[in-house]
Design a protein around this motif. Sequence first.
Motif, mmCIF file in Angstrom:
data_model
loop_
_atom_site.group_PDB
_atom_site.id
_atom_site.type_symbol
_atom_site.label_atom_id
_atom_site.label_comp_id
_atom_site.label_asym_id
_atom_site.label_seq_id
_atom_site.Cartn_x
_atom_site.Cartn_y
_atom_site.Cartn_z
ATOM 1 N N PRO A 38 0.825 -1.212 0.000
ATOM 2 C CA PRO A 38 0.000 0.000 0.000
ATOM 3 C C PRO A 38 0.859 1.262 0.000
ATOM 4 C CG PRO A 38 -0.870 -1.593 1.552
ATOM 5 C CD PRO A 38 0.445 -2.136 1.072
ATOM 6 N N GLY A 39 0.571 2.159 -0.916
ATOM 7 C CA GLY A 39 1.290 3.416 -0.977
ATOM 8 C C GLY A 39 2.655 3.344 -1.617
ATOM 9 N N LYS A 40 3.020 2.165 -2.103
ATOM 10 C CA LYS A 40 4.332 2.003 -2.726
ATOM 11 C C LYS A 40 4.189 1.589 -4.178
ATOM 12 C CE LYS A 40 6.875 0.810 1.490
ATOM 13 N NZ LYS A 40 7.814 -0.161 2.111
ATOM 14 N N GLU A 41 5.252 1.809 -4.937
ATOM 15 C CA GLU A 41 5.240 1.419 -6.339
ATOM 16 C C GLU A 41 5.401 -0.097 -6.474
ATOM 17 O OE1 GLU A 41 7.070 5.492 -8.352
ATOM 18 O OE2 GLU A 41 8.047 3.561 -8.664
ATOM 19 N N ARG A 42 4.954 -0.575 -7.608
ATOM 20 C CA ARG A 42 5.128 -1.991 -7.911
ATOM 21 C C ARG A 42 6.621 -2.317 -8.019
ATOM 22 N NH1 ARG A 42 2.170 -4.300 -13.166
ATOM 23 N NH2 ARG A 42 3.877 -3.270 -14.239
ATOM 24 N N ASP A 86 8.626 -7.229 3.601
ATOM 25 C CA ASP A 86 8.134 -8.101 2.535
ATOM 26 C C ASP A 86 6.605 -8.121 2.471
ATOM 27 O OD1 ASP A 86 10.753 -10.323 3.489
ATOM 28 O OD2 ASP A 86 10.730 -9.044 1.700
ATOM 29 N N THR A 87 5.955 -7.454 3.395
ATOM 30 C CA THR A 87 4.495 -7.400 3.392
ATOM 31 C C THR A 87 3.992 -6.677 2.148
ATOM 32 O OG1 THR A 87 4.342 -7.459 5.814
ATOM 33 C CG2 THR A 87 2.481 -6.510 4.609
ATOM 34 N N ALA A 88 3.168 -7.358 1.380
ATOM 35 C CA ALA A 88 2.662 -6.796 0.119
ATOM 36 C C ALA A 88 1.702 -7.777 -0.526
ATOM 37 C CB ALA A 88 3.826 -6.518 -0.842
ATOM 38 N N GLY A 114 -3.354 -11.888 -7.634
ATOM 39 C CA GLY A 114 -2.526 -11.605 -6.473
ATOM 40 C C GLY A 114 -2.861 -12.434 -5.247
ATOM 41 N N THR A 115 -1.868 -12.539 -4.383
ATOM 42 C CA THR A 115 -2.051 -13.219 -3.102
ATOM 43 C C THR A 115 -1.325 -12.399 -2.033
ATOM 44 O OG1 THR A 115 -1.838 -15.355 -1.957
ATOM 45 C CG2 THR A 115 -0.037 -14.753 -3.438
ATOM 46 N N GLN A 116 -1.979 -12.199 -0.904
ATOM 47 C CA GLN A 116 -1.444 -11.310 0.125
ATOM 48 C C GLN A 116 -0.438 -12.038 1.009
ATOM 49 O OE1 GLN A 116 -2.029 -7.961 0.696
ATOM 50 N NE2 GLN A 116 -0.538 -8.072 2.373
ATOM 51 N N VAL A 117 0.667 -11.363 1.257
ATOM 52 C CA VAL A 117 1.677 -11.850 2.201
ATOM 53 C C VAL A 117 1.845 -10.793 3.281
ATOM 54 C CG1 VAL A 117 4.109 -12.429 2.540
ATOM 55 C CG2 VAL A 117 2.893 -13.244 0.502
ATOM 56 N N THR A 118 1.668 -11.201 4.526
ATOM 57 C CA THR A 118 1.799 -10.284 5.654
ATOM 58 C C THR A 118 2.811 -10.856 6.642
ATOM 59 O OG1 THR A 118 -0.505 -9.583 5.422
ATOM 60 C CG2 THR A 118 0.594 -9.089 7.513
#
Length: 121
Positions: A38-42, A86-88, A114-118
Amino acid sequence: QVQLQESGGGSVQPGESLTLSCVASSMTHCMGWFRQAPGKEREGIARVESFGRKTYAASVKGRFTISRDATKNTLILQMNNLNPNDTAMYYCAADEDPFRQTCGGWPSDFRGQGTQVTVSS
């Protein structure tokens, strides 16, 4: 048109590992993974060419390993020693060009949902 479906995301603690999988409708000469927080570039993080050459972003080199299994139309991302940075959301991506055997950059022609990694303690 290449269809991609990721799986394997989840919530882990720092230092733990996760394995992401991507099932493709067909394998291409250039496939990889990118992530976006969130809030960051790909950010392109790993790619692999049809003959096996692999490229990693500096942020994941030595911790992440990409592999492809053409017999199963599957792309794998093994992620070790995860940290909160690495959360993204992680996306599988592919470029398709029948006249190329190498990547021209980070793949982006097609992507999965996509798949979320937290990663948090």
